[in-house]
Motif scaffolding. Structure first.
Motif, mmCIF file in Angstrom:
data_model
loop_
_atom_site.group_PDB
_atom_site.id
_atom_site.type_symbol
_atom_site.label_atom_id
_atom_site.label_comp_id
_atom_site.label_asym_id
_atom_site.label_seq_id
_atom_site.Cartn_x
_atom_site.Cartn_y
_atom_site.Cartn_z
ATOM 1 N N ASN A 82 0.853 -1.201 0.000
ATOM 2 C CA ASN A 82 0.000 0.000 0.000
ATOM 3 C C ASN A 82 0.881 1.240 0.000
ATOM 4 N N SER A 83 1.647 1.411 -1.065
ATOM 5 C CA SER A 83 2.487 2.614 -1.117
ATOM 6 C C SER A 83 1.588 3.807 -1.470
ATOM 7 N N ILE A 84 2.094 5.024 -1.249
ATOM 8 C CA ILE A 84 1.319 6.222 -1.596
ATOM 9 C C ILE A 84 1.060 6.216 -3.105
ATOM 10 N N MET A 85 -0.194 6.363 -3.499
ATOM 11 C CA MET A 85 -0.525 6.390 -4.924
ATOM 12 C C MET A 85 -1.300 7.646 -5.261
ATOM 13 N N VAL A 86 -1.102 8.142 -6.467
ATOM 14 C CA VAL A 86 -1.890 9.294 -6.912
ATOM 15 C C VAL A 86 -2.685 8.916 -8.166
ATOM 16 N N ASP A 87 -1.991 8.732 -9.296
ATOM 17 C CA ASP A 87 -2.749 8.469 -10.531
ATOM 18 C C ASP A 87 -3.086 6.983 -10.693
ATOM 19 N N GLY A 88 -2.235 6.097 -10.201
ATOM 20 C CA GLY A 88 -2.507 4.655 -10.299
ATOM 21 C C GLY A 88 -2.278 4.097 -11.690
ATOM 22 N N THR A 89 -1.630 4.867 -12.558
ATOM 23 C CA THR A 89 -1.442 4.399 -13.936
ATOM 24 C C THR A 89 0.015 4.446 -14.390
ATOM 25 N N GLY A 90 0.945 4.633 -13.453
ATOM 26 C CA GLY A 90 2.360 4.601 -13.816
ATOM 27 C C GLY A 90 2.926 5.918 -14.285
ATOM 28 N N MET A 91 2.211 7.033 -14.066
ATOM 29 C CA MET A 91 2.695 8.308 -14.601
ATOM 30 C C MET A 91 3.335 9.236 -13.567
ATOM 31 N N CYS A 92 2.905 9.183 -12.294
ATOM 32 C CA CYS A 92 3.389 10.193 -11.347
ATOM 33 C C CYS A 92 4.634 9.759 -10.572
ATOM 34 N N GLY A 93 4.843 8.464 -10.433
ATOM 35 C CA GLY A 93 6.023 7.958 -9.736
ATOM 36 C C GLY A 93 5.913 7.949 -8.217
ATOM 37 N N CYS A 94 4.755 8.353 -7.677
ATOM 38 C CA CYS A 94 4.591 8.424 -6.217
ATOM 39 C C CYS A 94 4.682 7.056 -5.536
ATOM 40 N N CYS A 95 4.307 6.021 -6.268
ATOM 41 C CA CYS A 95 4.160 4.710 -5.629
ATOM 42 C C CYS A 95 5.432 3.868 -5.726
ATOM 43 N N ARG A 96 6.578 4.526 -6.046
ATOM 44 C CA ARG A 96 7.771 3.707 -6.300
ATOM 45 C C ARG A 96 8.257 2.979 -5.044
ATOM 46 N N VAL A 97 8.667 1.745 -5.284
ATOM 47 C CA VAL A 97 9.177 0.885 -4.209
ATOM 48 C C VAL A 97 10.413 0.176 -4.765
ATOM 49 N N THR A 98 11.299 -0.262 -3.877
ATOM 50 C CA THR A 98 12.472 -0.986 -4.346
ATOM 51 C C THR A 98 12.291 -2.470 -4.038
ATOM 52 N N VAL A 99 12.387 -3.283 -5.099
ATOM 53 C CA VAL A 99 12.226 -4.733 -4.935
ATOM 54 C C VAL A 99 13.404 -5.420 -5.617
#
Ligand code: FAD
Ligand code: FES
Length: 285
Positions: free
Chosen positions: A212-229
């Motif tokens: 549940n990372s921070i999300m804004v657009d949910g479509t891969g455009m804003c980069g807010c939800c980036r996580v390191t895996v």
């Protein structure tokens, strides 16, 4: 507009909404999520698809009131509508016959675990469900999880129902009792998922977590939800939300999850002040 066809209060500050959204219900799969906006000036928030009914055209979401938007959502009633409801988003859970699978849900995480456990059982797996909550009154969907799993074990942190202990205590017992677990799925608070991964790593059990990372657009455009895996940058909205738990940089996730804490606190404060005092939910934007 998307109508709330059914509302249930599952526990204090924990709500279930069944929302009329036939086009999303026609396509939704276990593991996916939606992004909603209550009104024109509202914040976009992601919620997992906890269930769907293709015939009735409904999507079920279970949410916990944690801040301004989820509190605003909690005030809505059956018959009210939500302005935007977008989905299904994210990569669906990978479902195949792994053999024996442990599905671990903590707190509100029980809701997103449910459709995945059901799909895994349907695919022929032996599904051992493990659900837990802080205390008895916060536990929900025991009946639905019992139906979705081959076997269900329940625990509460304070011992007020069934037994005392964390889901990780039960998972350890299950691993030692069964001898072999082919896959573990864990969804819940960040510290819980991290603890599950620390445990399963010792036993070499492949583990999937839903982030549940921070999300804004949910479509891969804003980069807010980036996580390191596994050392690579991923976007939880389009590459996930499910990832290999042993590769997740949980420390980074924990740091990123609190970056807007002050703004979130202020939003709740302003929301509280603007609310109508008669209990109708009015005055709140
Ligand atoms: C893919 C995904 C699925 C989710 N599914 C569920 C669910 O089924 N049920 C549920 O109760 N919650 C779920 N969440 C979390 C839910 O989105 C947040 O609780 C909600 O956004 C909080 O908003 P708020 O304004 O009420 O609280 P805030 O005060 O804004 O924030 C409180 C907490 O929520 C997190 N949060 C705030 N905004 C966002 C956002 N845009 N994206 C992600 N996290 C945010 C913050 O990190 C903070 O920890 C999910 C999150 C993601 C990313
Ligand atoms: S939410 Fe914007 S890229 Fe994922």
């Amino acid at each position: 507009m998307y109508k709330i066809l059914k509302k249930e209060v599952l526990a204090p500050a924990l709500h279930l909404f069944e929302i009329g959204a036939p086009r999303i219900a026609a396509k939704a799969l276990a593991g996916q999520f939606v992004i909603l906006r209550i009104h024109e000036e509202g914040e976009r928030i992601p919620l997992t698809v906890a269930d769907f009914d293709r015939q009735e055209g409904t999507i079920t979401c279970v949410f916990q009131e944690v801040g301004k938007t989820t509190r605003q959502l909690g005030v809505l009633k059956e018959g009210d509508s939500i302005m935007d409801f977008v989905g299904p988003l994210g990569v669906p859970s990978h479902i195949e016959n792994y053999g024996r699978v442990a599905c671990v849900g903590g707190g509100v995480g029980v809701a997103p675990v449910h459709p995945v456990a059901r799909a895994l059982k349907k695919a022929g797996n032996e599904v051992i469900g493990i659900i837990g909550a802080r205390t008895k009154e916060l536990l929900f969907w025991e009946d639905k999880m019992r139906a979705a799993c081959t076997e269900l074990r329940v625990t509460t942190d304070d011992g007020s129902y069934v037994r005392k202990g964390f889901v990780t205590d039960v998972l350890k017992e299950v691993i030692e009792e069964k001898g072999r677990i082919d896959l573990c799925l864990a969804i819940g608070p960040l510290p819980m998922m991290r603890a599950v991964c620390d445990l399963t790593k010792k036993y070499g059990i492949r583990t999937v977590v839903s982030l549940n990372s921070i999300m804004v657009d949910g479509t891969g455009m804003c980069g807010c939800c980036r996580v390191t895996v596994n050392g690579e940058m991923k976007f939880a909205c389009v590459d996930g939300p499910e990832f290999d738990g042993h590769g997740v940089d949980f420390a980074e996730m924990a740091r990123r999850s609190v970056i807007y804490r002050e703004q979130e606190r202020q939003a709740v404060e302003v929301y509280g002040e603007s609310a109508c005092r008669c209990g109708c939910g009015g005055g709140r934007q």
